[in-house]
Scaffold this active site. Structure first.
Site: not given
Ligand SMILES: Cc1cc2nc3c(=O)[nH]c(=O)nc-3n(C[C@H](O)[C@H](O)[C@H](O)COP(=O)(O)OP(=O)(O)OC[C@H]3O[C@@H](n4cnc5c(N)ncnc54)[C@H](O)[C@@H]3O)c2cc1C
Ligand SMILES: Cc1cc2nc3c(=O)[nH]c(=O)nc-3n(C[C@H](O)[C@H](O)[C@H](O)COP(=O)(O)OP(=O)(O)OC[C@H]3O[C@@H](n4cnc5c(N)ncnc54)[C@H](O)[C@@H]3O)c2cc1C
Lengths: 598, 598
Positions: B329, B52, B242, B250
């Site tokens: 994070p 966030d 927020r 955290y």
């Molecule tokens: C549960 C959780 C808690 C988190 N908490 C924090 C936090 O507290 N603070 C912080 O800074 N960061 C946190 N993060 C990390 C942060 O969310 C990520 O760094 C950020 O979202 C990265 O973006 P991204 O688009 O690379 O990946 P993601 O946000 O993970 O997006 C990946 C997307 O791909 C989709 N996907 C995955 N595999 C497939 C597939 N095989 N086929 C189709 N779609 C697929 C998923 O549904 C998702 O929508 C957290 C992440 C998670 C999962």
């Protein structure tokens, strides 16, 4: 003619006319939750042309309704004013470039130019979000105000009976009868409402004839994107750059010419925009300006400088905008003054209708706005005369010199920008403790200033915390609340303010409190302050610079508030109402009892 | 399993995963007119929680896509960071308050905090305006990349075959076959795309366990609206205020506790937010924090600090975001780094697909972003260790002192804010004439600076004139164009640039020109400059203060450009690509021929 079956209804406020003045009133009242209707005779809103300049103070007012973002996004900004005068070789040359806005404290140091239709849309879209739409095409055919004193004095009575005709495509009309508590006549220069009550316009028609033409200009004139006042030996012309690369030319026209009939009247049919452009070309020599594929809009405009003898009938019928004052368009005042009339009136009507204020509060509308309109006319006369006069040259020694012109332009800067509007002493403006915040002039709008939020050090413009929501804003300058002595005083103030709030009929609903400490961002603890002085953590501010040291700070000094603190009352329209030392809360009570219901 | 009847189609770019990284890519490509599809396995978008924090550089990037207004409207701003440490009486006390953002040149000197779902909505709404929607729930079941060299080298070929399953409510799936020119794997930390190509993650899992809980906090803690790093003798805790008065805590968790199973693994089921809050309470003593009616979101988070060994397969398949790097994070980097991967990649794909650039341009994606991810991990390791360590006290002399912590916090400020990102020398970043604009560091983003528009003296932030529209921006610093000698040089420059533009395959379409004169607002005539240096009057700027003298001016000096002028090439992503003296346009030609099609 109304028949026995005509629909009848009751309404709090009926607004007649949905131009800038009517829309400002409709939006403000609807936002405040007032039962309001607004009608207009036109089947559609204005599409192009007419007024188009929004002055710095009016931009602040837009912002107080949450409407400035869109205005700034859609509009053009005029920052610079350029002056051209005759050159030795018979053409024109640049004499000077100065700031278009000379009012020092303007938060927005420019004018926004945008066509009237777009401005009206901003209001009508906002109104719609509050559930209000313009009924059109509808005209009133009769209006009757009861002369029963008890009705007139009872804010719950509906002493006005208006008959409306809904115009239909088949040239038939449907009749409706509306019983209103209040009527606002916002029906323009030929106001039917004004005439219905026999209100006279005072002042005279001038003989300055101006042509106006809007176009996209292909030109080599280097100041085409600045406001220009051009005096040449071939006539005068004013340039107003606009949104979407458009430009408006105001062209001084001869009292002889194809547009003047043999008996000396204007014949608009004879006036082609090509002719106007031709006149402008003579003035703009040696610069060229191409004939565009189309002209967006054009008109001919005769300056009338007049003010209505009254702005209200028994504090039940009000007239606003062009209905009660007209001006030359040169200083861009007509639409601004019109909208600000409604801004002044709307919160007062709201207070009376909510039962917060006595009906007598409404007298301050005419008191404040009529004086302003008169001042405007006086200014306008001088300005229009200078503008329409011949430039001073070798050959014409009694012409207007650039220095004369600039002097007037700048001297009246506070006035034309709207920033300098000053409401005189009345039940709403008490100068009693002016010295406690000596630069927040009672009767003027609050000076913009950036403070930090105590809880998160985010810089905020104080004007953004003073929305036009009909509430009085109580600004408690606590002094340094990190100092225990001073903190104790705020506890006393908080108790006394609680008492004040509980003594008025409206209670706390009529007020919003902002607390402004002179503690620093390093030491402040916002939650040390008494809870009744902050309804939300974001409403505790400090007078310190932001973390980069570029914004904010020095607010106490700029406002003229000492380390002892002060309480400043800001009226719902953003004007300073009263000031008091921290230990004179009782004087504030006296102020509010001058108009609020107890 | 695909059958003979499966739908088949061709697409330029297929994006797998619609988290922050995938959406940034989808939006950028759709905006540039690329034929793109984006799929996600989730039936709906993220509703709460996860990342966030939007860092200052990322806000600038949002602005370059026209998305910052909404981000700023919806998000909270963190300006201040507060540090609490053990107090002598066993609780905690305020040690220091400092600016959360220490990067001096940050245009937005704060972090925006807003839940990931809201951030994703900003992108998906914007994408929709370009005609792109996320297809969901859809998963890929197989991907095959041709190994035919002629296919791989032909940008018009579709060498990737992906089988997709559209998941249906009835647990059935519809199969589809997509032939893509390029695939972006934006499918998060457990990336299917990464695994499909056997790409390894390098680095290790750490043993810091953190609980995360989002709530509306009723507390007397005075820094609840600031970012806080709290070290107590009962554990560590970080506070992130927020939007909508929410707060994220955290909380450092013990490696023993109800959430750890007997074999040392985390059991999320055992972890109640009440337990997390209880832990936070211990750290926050003597301040109270009430148990809220509901918790908005919570999770448990184990820090993995890893980078993929490769970011691309044969420059046809790319992985971005968490798919190729994960971080703790604490410093709020994960989502920011993820979105900036896509920001870096999207324009390069656009250039190749439009036939503007050679396919080899795509090699710079891994070159630039993998190095950045590694630097990030190195920083993250130091930071996470410090953060998770015990505070230094009388009893614990080898704990972490506030001074140590603050030093790291501030030393890495440029880095954590994203402002300091520096791409090394490559075909895209040539340091050859760095000295001609010595403060515009080649490989870094352009410094924000306010200039005036020459035609109307309106102040503008130069970053606002550099949208992420896939075009290179050519900034021509002409020197003082009111000086005839200097003006003549601009005519030569204009001719040579015309030649350069006509020599690349893309022609002028790949470029936008801004001309920045050091003439003053009193004397400048924007239309004296050669017409091919200004496609529109708003694109001629001057380096002068605004009419109030508060904004703008001194830009040449701040940029390190002399009175001789210079040409600065800004890459489509806002980073400085190359600089040249006015008389070295041929060196710019050499630069562009390094990657552009001729
Ligand atoms: C549960 C959780 C808690 C988190 N908490 C924090 C936090 O507290 N603070 C912080 O800074 N960061 C946190 N993060 C990390 C942060 O969310 C990520 O760094 C950020 O979202 C990265 O973006 P991204 O688009 O690379 O990946 P993601 O946000 O993970 O997006 C990946 C997307 O791909 C989709 N996907 C995955 N595999 C497939 C597939 N095989 N086929 C189709 N779609 C697929 C998923 O549904 C998702 O929508 C957290 C992440 C998670 C999962
Ligand atoms: C043709 C024209 C050209 C202008 N050109 C310029 C210019 O160049 N520059 C400049 O600064 N100002 C110009 N003005 C003035 C400017 O438009 C006004 O100052 C401004 O619009 C005043 O706002 P208002 O709401 O008071 O009145 P108006 O804008 O006149 O609005 C009055 C509204 O009331 C409606 N109405 C009138 N009578 C009735 C009725 N009996 N029943 C129902 N509805 C009714 C009208 O349809 C109209 O919508 C021009 C005005 C006009 C009419």
């Amino acid at each position: 003619m109304p028949t026995a079956t005509a629909k009848e209804s009751e309404i709090d406020v009926l607004i007649i006319g949905a131009g800038p003045a009517g829309l400002m009133a409709g939006n403000a009242l609807a936002r405040n939750g007032v039962k309001v209707r607004i009608i207009d005779q036109r089947p559609d809103r204005v599409a192009a042309g007419q007024a188009d300049g929004i002055q710095p103070r009016t931009i602040e007012v837009f912002q107080s309704y949450g409407l400035a973002d869109r205005l700034l996004k859609e509009g053009n900004q005029m920052h610079m004013a350029a002056f051209y005068n005759p050159s030795p070789d018979g053409g024109i040359e640049l004499t000077d470039r100065v700031s278009d806005v000379t009012a020092e404290s303007a938060r927005y140091p420019f004018e926004v130019t945008l066509h009237q239709g777009a401005i009206e849309s901003i209001f009508s879209d906002s109104m719609r979000s509050f559930g209000l739409e313009v009924s059109r095409p509808v005209v009133p055919t009769s209006v009757h105000l009861s002369d029963d004193e008890s009705d007139l004095n009872d804010p719950h009575a509906h002493p006005i009976r208006v008959v409306l005709q809904h115009l239909q495509p088949n040239n038939q009309a449907e009749t409706e009868i509306v019983h209103a508590r209040f009527v606002i006549g916002a029906d323009g220069a030929h106001s039917w409402v004004r005439k219905s009550f026999g209100i006279e316009m005072e002042g005279e028609q001038t003989d300055y004839i101006w042509g106006v033409v809007d176009l996209k200009a292909d030109t080599n004139f280097p100041d085409i994107r600045n406001k220009c006042a051009i005096h040449s030996n071939n006539g005068s012309c004013m340039i107003i750059p606009r949104e979407a690369d458009k430009v408006r030319l105001y062209i001084q026209l001869d009292s002889k010419g194809p547009h003047v009939t043999s008996n000396g009247r204007i014949d608009k049919e004879k006036l082609h925009p090509h002719y106007l452009l031709e006149e402008a070309r003579k003035t703009l020599q040696p610069y060229y300006i191409q004939t565009p594929e189309k002209f967006d809009w054009w008109t001919i405009y005769i300056i009338g400088q007049r003010v209505a003898s009254r702005f209200s009938v028994k504090d039940r019928i009000f007239i606003v905008g062009d209905a009660c004052h007209t001006h030359s368009p040169k200083a861009g005042q007509g639409m601004n003054a019109s909208m600000n009339d409604s801004h002044n009136l709307a919160w007062k009507l709201t207070h009376v209708l909510k039962g917060w204020a006595e009906i007598s509060l409404l007298k301050t509308y005419e008191f404040e706005r009529r004086k302003y309109a008169q001042d405007l006319i006086n200014f306008d006369k001088q300005f229009a005369k200078l503008f329409s006069g011949k430039p001073r040259t070798e050959a014409c020694q009694d012409g207007v010199s650039h220095e004369d012109f600039l002097k007037i332009f700048q001297a009246f800067g506070g006035f034309t920008s709207g920033i300098g509007i000053h409401y005189a002493e009345s039940s709403l403006t008490s100068q009693k403790h002016q010295t406690s915040a000596k630069n927040l002039i009672v009767g003027q709008r609050i000076l913009p200033q950036i403070f930090l939020r105590a809880a998160d050090s985010r810089p905020v413009e104080i004007q953004d915390l003073l929305p036009s929501d009909a509430r009085f804003k109580v600004l408690v300058f606590t002094g340094n609340s990190s100092n225990l002595e001073q903190l104790k005083k705020t506890w006393t103030v908080s108790k006394e303010l609680d008492k004040l709030f509980s003594n008025v009929a409206a209670g706390r609903a009529m007020f919003d409190i902002l607390t402004i400490s002179s503690a620093t961002k390093a030491e402040v603890r916002y939650n040390d302050l008494p809870k009744s002085l902050w309804s939300h953590w974001s409403k505790v501010l400090i007078d310190d610079t932001d973390l980069k040291g570029v914004q904010g700070g020095d607010g106490y000094r700029k406002y003229g508030v000492g380390s002892d603190g002060a309480i400043v009352i800001i009226r719902p329209d953003g004007y300073v109402g009263m000031i008091a030392p921290l230990d004179r809360v009782q004087d504030l009570e006296a102020y509010f009892s001058g108009f609020a219901r107890i």
